[in-house]
Design a protein around this motif. Sequence first.
Motif, PDB file in Angstrom:
ATOM      1  N   SER A   1       1.014  -0.934  -0.066  1.00 50.33           N
ATOM      2  CA  SER A   1      -0.498   0.022  -0.008  1.00 50.33           C
ATOM      3  C   SER A   1       1.287   1.401   0.164  1.00 50.33           C
ATOM      4  O   SER A   1       1.849   1.932   0.911  1.00 50.33           O
ATOM      5  N   PHE A   2       1.519   1.801  -1.048  1.00 50.57           N
ATOM      6  CA  PHE A   2       1.660   3.083  -1.292  1.00 50.57           C
ATOM      7  C   PHE A   2       1.081   4.231  -0.635  1.00 50.57           C
ATOM      8  O   PHE A   2       2.016   4.871  -0.509  1.00 50.57           O
ATOM      9  N   TRP A   3      -0.432   4.410  -0.666  1.00 47.69           N
ATOM     10  CA  TRP A   3      -0.823   5.053   0.566  1.00 47.69           C
ATOM     11  C   TRP A   3       0.228   5.748   2.371  1.00 47.69           C
ATOM     12  O   TRP A   3       0.531   6.412   2.758  1.00 47.69           O
TER      13      TRP A   3
ATOM     14  N   LEU B   1       2.985   3.155   2.951  1.00 47.53           N
ATOM     15  CA  LEU B   1       3.865   3.588   2.903  1.00 47.53           C
ATOM     16  C   LEU B   1       4.665   6.131   3.261  1.00 47.53           C
ATOM     17  O   LEU B   1       5.830   5.527   3.256  1.00 47.53           O
ATOM     18  N   THR B   2       3.451   6.071   2.316  1.00 41.13           N
ATOM     19  CA  THR B   2       3.461   8.550   2.026  1.00 41.13           C
ATOM     20  C   THR B   2       3.761   8.505   3.340  1.00 41.13           C
ATOM     21  O   THR B   2       3.942   9.674   3.902  1.00 41.13           O
ATOM     22  N   TRP B   3       2.068   7.238   3.851  1.00 36.55           N
ATOM     23  CA  TRP B   3       1.961   8.269   5.421  1.00 36.55           C
ATOM     24  C   TRP B   3       2.887   7.700   6.107  1.00 36.55           C
ATOM     25  O   TRP B   3       3.779   9.325   6.808  1.00 36.55           O
ATOM     26  N   ARG B   4       3.438   7.256   6.290  1.00 37.93           N
ATOM     27  CA  ARG B   4       4.283   6.494   6.968  1.00 37.93           C
ATOM     28  C   ARG B   4       6.079   7.413   6.828  1.00 37.93           C
ATOM     29  O   ARG B   4       6.411   8.470   8.061  1.00 37.93           O
ATOM     30  N   GLY B   5       5.994   7.960   5.905  1.00 37.38           N
ATOM     31  CA  GLY B   5       7.497   8.710   5.443  1.00 37.38           C
ATOM     32  C   GLY B   5       6.339  10.350   6.048  1.00 37.38           C
ATOM     33  O   GLY B   5       7.937  10.463   7.078  1.00 37.38           O
ATOM     34  N   LEU B   6       5.547  10.587   5.618  1.00 38.21           N
ATOM     35  CA  LEU B   6       5.466  12.188   6.006  1.00 38.21           C
ATOM     36  C   LEU B   6       5.529  12.242   7.443  1.00 38.21           C
ATOM     37  O   LEU B   6       5.850  13.191   8.483  1.00 38.21           O
ATOM     38  N   GLN B   7       4.780  11.146   8.319  1.00 40.77           N
ATOM     39  CA  GLN B   7       4.719  11.209   9.653  1.00 40.77           C
ATOM     40  C   GLN B   7       6.088  11.088  10.106  1.00 40.77           C
ATOM     41  O   GLN B   7       6.965  11.574  11.461  1.00 40.77           O
TER      42      GLN B   7
ATOM     43  N   SER C   1       6.918   0.573   8.612  1.00 44.16           N
ATOM     44  CA  SER C   1       7.649   0.975   6.863  1.00 44.16           C
ATOM     45  C   SER C   1       8.293  -0.217   6.189  1.00 44.16           C
ATOM     46  O   SER C   1       7.679  -0.633   5.374  1.00 44.16           O
TER      47      SER C   1
END
Length: 435
Positions: free
Chosen positions: A201-203, A205-211, A264
């Motif tokens: 789920s790339f969304w 992973l993106t949310w974790r990266g923003l966190q 992640s």
Amino acid sequence: MDWLQLVSLHPVSLYQLVAFPFAVLFNYLCLTDSFSTRARYLFLLAGGGALASAAMGSYSLLVLTPAFCAGVLVSSLGAQEVHRLTFFFQMSWQTLCHLGLHYAEYYLQEPPPVRFYISLSSLMLLTQRVTSLSLDISEGKVEKTPGGTRSRSSLAEHLCKALPYFSYLLFFPALLGGPLCSFQRFRARIQRSNSLYPSISFWALTWRGLQIIGLECLKVALRRLVSPGAGLDDCQQLECVYVMWHTAGLFKLTYYSHWILDDSLLHAAGFGSESGQRPGEEGYVPDADIWMLETTHRISLFTRQWNRSTARWLKRLVFQNSRCWPVLQTFAFSAWWHGLHPGQVFGFLCWAVMVEADYLIHTFATVFFRSWPLQLLYRALAWAHTQLIIAYIMLAVEVRSLSSLWLLCCSYNSAFPMLYCVLLFLLAKRKPKCN
């Protein structure tokens, strides 16, 4: 200039990021029709060996040796004795490694290389997986693959039957960090068919990266609130409280960002929380629930939510098997598992007393504070006191020198745990007799 600190990664985080493309590759290969179950085990095992060699160098033997020995013990011993012998071997090996760290720090007065610290951290995570697997076998949750007789079963056949154990103990997404993944969940994910293997789920992973980026920005902003070099050795009176809160805040933000990065990596490999859990499959427990940790007014709840997979592991390994003083025994074992530094022994024992006091204080508080204004005031004061006590414990656990621990104990910060100790002593006399 301070924002350059965002790109100065911790060594463990750097190696986790290096392993990230290989986790994505593993997930992709599992979705194809050409990646068999045995190939999945071998890929994870080879990746773990390569990551250990790259991150730890020659110190990787401190992790690879007990992993091999534990795999042999698990595959050869019976269910009645596997947990006792593997636990004794693993904790003995880990204790010897920690004693080597003590010798270097306290007697030689020379800090060991960073690779040695990475190997010790990985060894502690290995201990979690070894004891979790041995408990599963002794409790009948995992059935061992039956082996043939000695005359008919070759060494190659034994190694093939032990391959899932070796792969689980050294699989690279959880080698350097991450929540404890049980062997049941690990094997269930590996043995899934290609069409049912969870995709990325790339969304998520993106949310974790923003966190992670947000947490690192908060660390930079928090560093600016205190002058460089400020510490407990040069603060005065109530200023020490602010220094303690600030330093503990930096520690917590560091832990949060590490936990999210580790989560992640597991998610990218197909072992994460959103990876299509099926009925009957053991659930995934991420380590960080930041909102709960930062808003709770209960030390006991903070304790259960802090590093949740480790908290559940300690509960299963120690707390549920203790006949008397289970809280004290659990925290004492946690101090042993962390390395028995003086600050760790003091901090974890203090934490145990604070948890016991928390149970009594909040039990009596629910009786005396009935109206909502009093409850709101009580929760606000309890939240502030909880955060300060946790900051005190965190500094005690993280310090490495006796002089720093002495400075912490002699500062105004000791008033916060002392208040809970006094309340524990007073309320224990009024505690009703019960089983």
